[in-house]
Design a protein around this motif. Structure first.
Motif, PDB file in Angstrom:
ATOM      1  N   THR A   1       4.800  -7.039  12.635  1.00  0.00           N
ATOM      2  CA  THR A   1       4.837  -7.418  14.009  1.00  0.00           C
ATOM      3  C   THR A   1       5.975  -8.543  14.480  1.00  0.00           C
ATOM      4  OG1 THR A   1       2.818  -8.515  14.285  1.00  0.00           O
ATOM      5  CG2 THR A   1       2.924  -6.226  14.659  1.00  0.00           C
ATOM      6  N   ALA A   2       6.121  -8.899  15.505  1.00  0.00           N
ATOM      7  CA  ALA A   2       6.958  -9.907  15.969  1.00  0.00           C
ATOM      8  C   ALA A   2       6.242 -11.552  15.449  1.00  0.00           C
ATOM      9  CB  ALA A   2       7.268  -9.892  17.621  1.00  0.00           C
ATOM     10  N   ASP A   3       5.177 -11.386  15.743  1.00  0.00           N
ATOM     11  CA  ASP A   3       4.250 -12.726  15.413  1.00  0.00           C
ATOM     12  C   ASP A   3       4.004 -12.951  14.031  1.00  0.00           C
ATOM     13  OD1 ASP A   3       2.361 -10.495  15.169  1.00  0.00           O
ATOM     14  OD2 ASP A   3       0.838 -11.911  16.300  1.00  0.00           O
ATOM     15  N   GLY A   4       4.590 -11.827  13.089  1.00  0.00           N
ATOM     16  CA  GLY A   4       4.257 -12.124  11.714  1.00  0.00           C
ATOM     17  C   GLY A   4       3.070 -11.348  11.182  1.00  0.00           C
ATOM     18  N   THR A   5       2.354 -10.673  11.842  1.00  0.00           N
ATOM     19  CA  THR A   5       1.156 -10.015  11.571  1.00  0.00           C
ATOM     20  C   THR A   5       1.402  -8.718  10.892  1.00  0.00           C
ATOM     21  OG1 THR A   5      -0.155 -10.896  13.289  1.00  0.00           O
ATOM     22  CG2 THR A   5      -1.221  -8.755  12.223  1.00  0.00           C
ATOM     23  N   ARG A   6       0.898  -8.281   9.631  1.00  0.00           N
ATOM     24  CA  ARG A   6       1.061  -7.092   9.034  1.00  0.00           C
ATOM     25  C   ARG A   6       0.139  -6.019   9.266  1.00  0.00           C
ATOM     26  NH1 ARG A   6       1.981 -11.103   4.951  1.00  0.00           N
ATOM     27  NH2 ARG A   6       4.096 -11.061   4.294  1.00  0.00           N
ATOM     28  N   ARG A   7       0.447  -5.218   9.566  1.00  0.00           N
ATOM     29  CA  ARG A   7      -0.253  -3.725  10.113  1.00  0.00           C
ATOM     30  C   ARG A   7      -0.014  -2.790   8.856  1.00  0.00           C
ATOM     31  NH1 ARG A   7      -0.616  -3.504  16.447  1.00  0.00           N
ATOM     32  NH2 ARG A   7      -1.146  -5.611  16.606  1.00  0.00           N
ATOM     33  N   VAL A   8      -0.983  -2.469   8.214  1.00  0.00           N
ATOM     34  CA  VAL A   8      -0.830  -1.671   7.194  1.00  0.00           C
ATOM     35  C   VAL A   8      -1.840  -0.417   7.134  1.00  0.00           C
ATOM     36  CG1 VAL A   8      -1.284  -1.417   4.363  1.00  0.00           C
ATOM     37  CG2 VAL A   8      -0.451  -3.562   5.443  1.00  0.00           C
ATOM     38  N   VAL A   9      -1.048   0.740   6.918  1.00  0.00           N
ATOM     39  CA  VAL A   9      -1.977   2.048   6.889  1.00  0.00           C
ATOM     40  C   VAL A   9      -1.885   2.612   5.471  1.00  0.00           C
ATOM     41  CG1 VAL A   9      -2.271   4.213   7.922  1.00  0.00           C
ATOM     42  CG2 VAL A   9      -1.353   2.347   9.321  1.00  0.00           C
ATOM     43  N   LEU A  10      -3.227   2.812   5.033  1.00  0.00           N
ATOM     44  CA  LEU A  10      -3.475   3.368   3.755  1.00  0.00           C
ATOM     45  C   LEU A  10      -4.163   4.789   3.894  1.00  0.00           C
ATOM     46  CD1 LEU A  10      -5.379   0.195   2.436  1.00  0.00           C
ATOM     47  CD2 LEU A  10      -2.953   0.910   1.835  1.00  0.00           C
ATOM     48  N   ARG A  11      -3.725   5.567   2.954  1.00  0.00           N
ATOM     49  CA  ARG A  11      -4.288   6.934   3.040  1.00  0.00           C
ATOM     50  C   ARG A  11      -4.786   7.383   1.474  1.00  0.00           C
ATOM     51  NH1 ARG A  11       0.879  10.994   3.179  1.00  0.00           N
ATOM     52  NH2 ARG A  11       1.614  10.524   0.967  1.00  0.00           N
ATOM     53  N   ARG A  12      -5.662   8.472   1.502  1.00  0.00           N
ATOM     54  CA  ARG A  12      -6.132   9.093   0.494  1.00  0.00           C
ATOM     55  C   ARG A  12      -6.656  10.381   0.760  1.00  0.00           C
ATOM     56  NH1 ARG A  12     -11.764   5.798  -0.922  1.00  0.00           N
ATOM     57  NH2 ARG A  12     -12.606   6.164   1.117  1.00  0.00           N
ATOM     58  N   LYS A  13      -6.568  11.280  -0.283  1.00  0.00           N
ATOM     59  CA  LYS A  13      -6.827  12.644   0.143  1.00  0.00           C
ATOM     60  C   LYS A  13      -8.429  12.873  -0.076  1.00  0.00           C
ATOM     61  CE  LYS A  13      -2.992  14.660  -2.342  1.00  0.00           C
ATOM     62  NZ  LYS A  13      -2.649  15.676  -3.299  1.00  0.00           N
ATOM     63  N   ILE A  14      -8.863  13.625   0.900  1.00  0.00           N
ATOM     64  CA  ILE A  14      -9.941  14.148   0.983  1.00  0.00           C
ATOM     65  C   ILE A  14     -10.212  15.189   0.035  1.00  0.00           C
ATOM     66  CG2 ILE A  14     -12.128  14.826   2.529  1.00  0.00           C
ATOM     67  CD1 ILE A  14     -10.617  13.241   4.696  1.00  0.00           C
ATOM     68  N   ILE A  15     -11.090  15.187  -0.842  1.00  0.00           N
ATOM     69  CA  ILE A  15     -11.263  16.452  -1.872  1.00  0.00           C
ATOM     70  C   ILE A  15     -12.526  16.979  -1.626  1.00  0.00           C
ATOM     71  CG2 ILE A  15     -11.640  17.206  -4.351  1.00  0.00           C
ATOM     72  CD1 ILE A  15      -9.644  14.788  -4.888  1.00  0.00           C
ATOM     73  N   ARG A  16     -12.637  18.439  -0.862  1.00  0.00           N
ATOM     74  CA  ARG A  16     -13.790  18.969  -0.889  1.00  0.00           C
ATOM     75  C   ARG A  16     -14.267  19.873  -2.007  1.00  0.00           C
ATOM     76  NH1 ARG A  16     -15.161  16.837   4.092  1.00  0.00           N
ATOM     77  NH2 ARG A  16     -13.321  16.737   5.587  1.00  0.00           N
ATOM     78  N   GLN A  17     -15.516  19.562  -2.248  1.00  0.00           N
ATOM     79  CA  GLN A  17     -16.163  20.350  -3.292  1.00  0.00           C
ATOM     80  C   GLN A  17     -16.762  21.701  -2.986  1.00  0.00           C
ATOM     81  OE1 GLN A  17     -18.683  17.987  -5.566  1.00  0.00           O
ATOM     82  NE2 GLN A  17     -16.977  17.017  -6.669  1.00  0.00           N
TER      83      GLN A  17
END
Length: 75
Positions: A52-68
């Motif tokens: 962002t403009a103020d230097g803050t990092r906004r990170v989006v992480l993901r992982r698969k949902i594995i249904r059994q």
């Protein structure tokens, strides 16, 4: 400072998302170590990074949902 949400399945794959906000005081190497740690131990992968403009990092992480599938027992 993270929030987990789920997104609708797309072509048979369902993802779980985790949003993380990181302060501008953290160095680039510290952020890298933090994200590598989450990837190795939590199974997360990097989806998006926004600085962002103020230097803050906004990170989006993901992982698969594995249904059994529950096994059906025949008696």
């Amino acid at each position: 400072m993270s929030r987990t949400q789920r997104r609708a399945p797309a072509r048979g794959v369902e993802w779980e998302f985790d949003r993380v906000s990181l302060s501008r005081e953290l160095s680039r190497s510290a952020v890298t170590r933090l994200l590598v740690e989450r990837a190795e131990h939590g199974g997360w992968e990097l989806d998006r990074v926004r600085i962002t403009a103020d230097g803050t990092r906004r990170v989006v992480l993901r992982r698969k949902i594995i249904r059994q599938v529950r096994p059906t027992f025949l008696l």
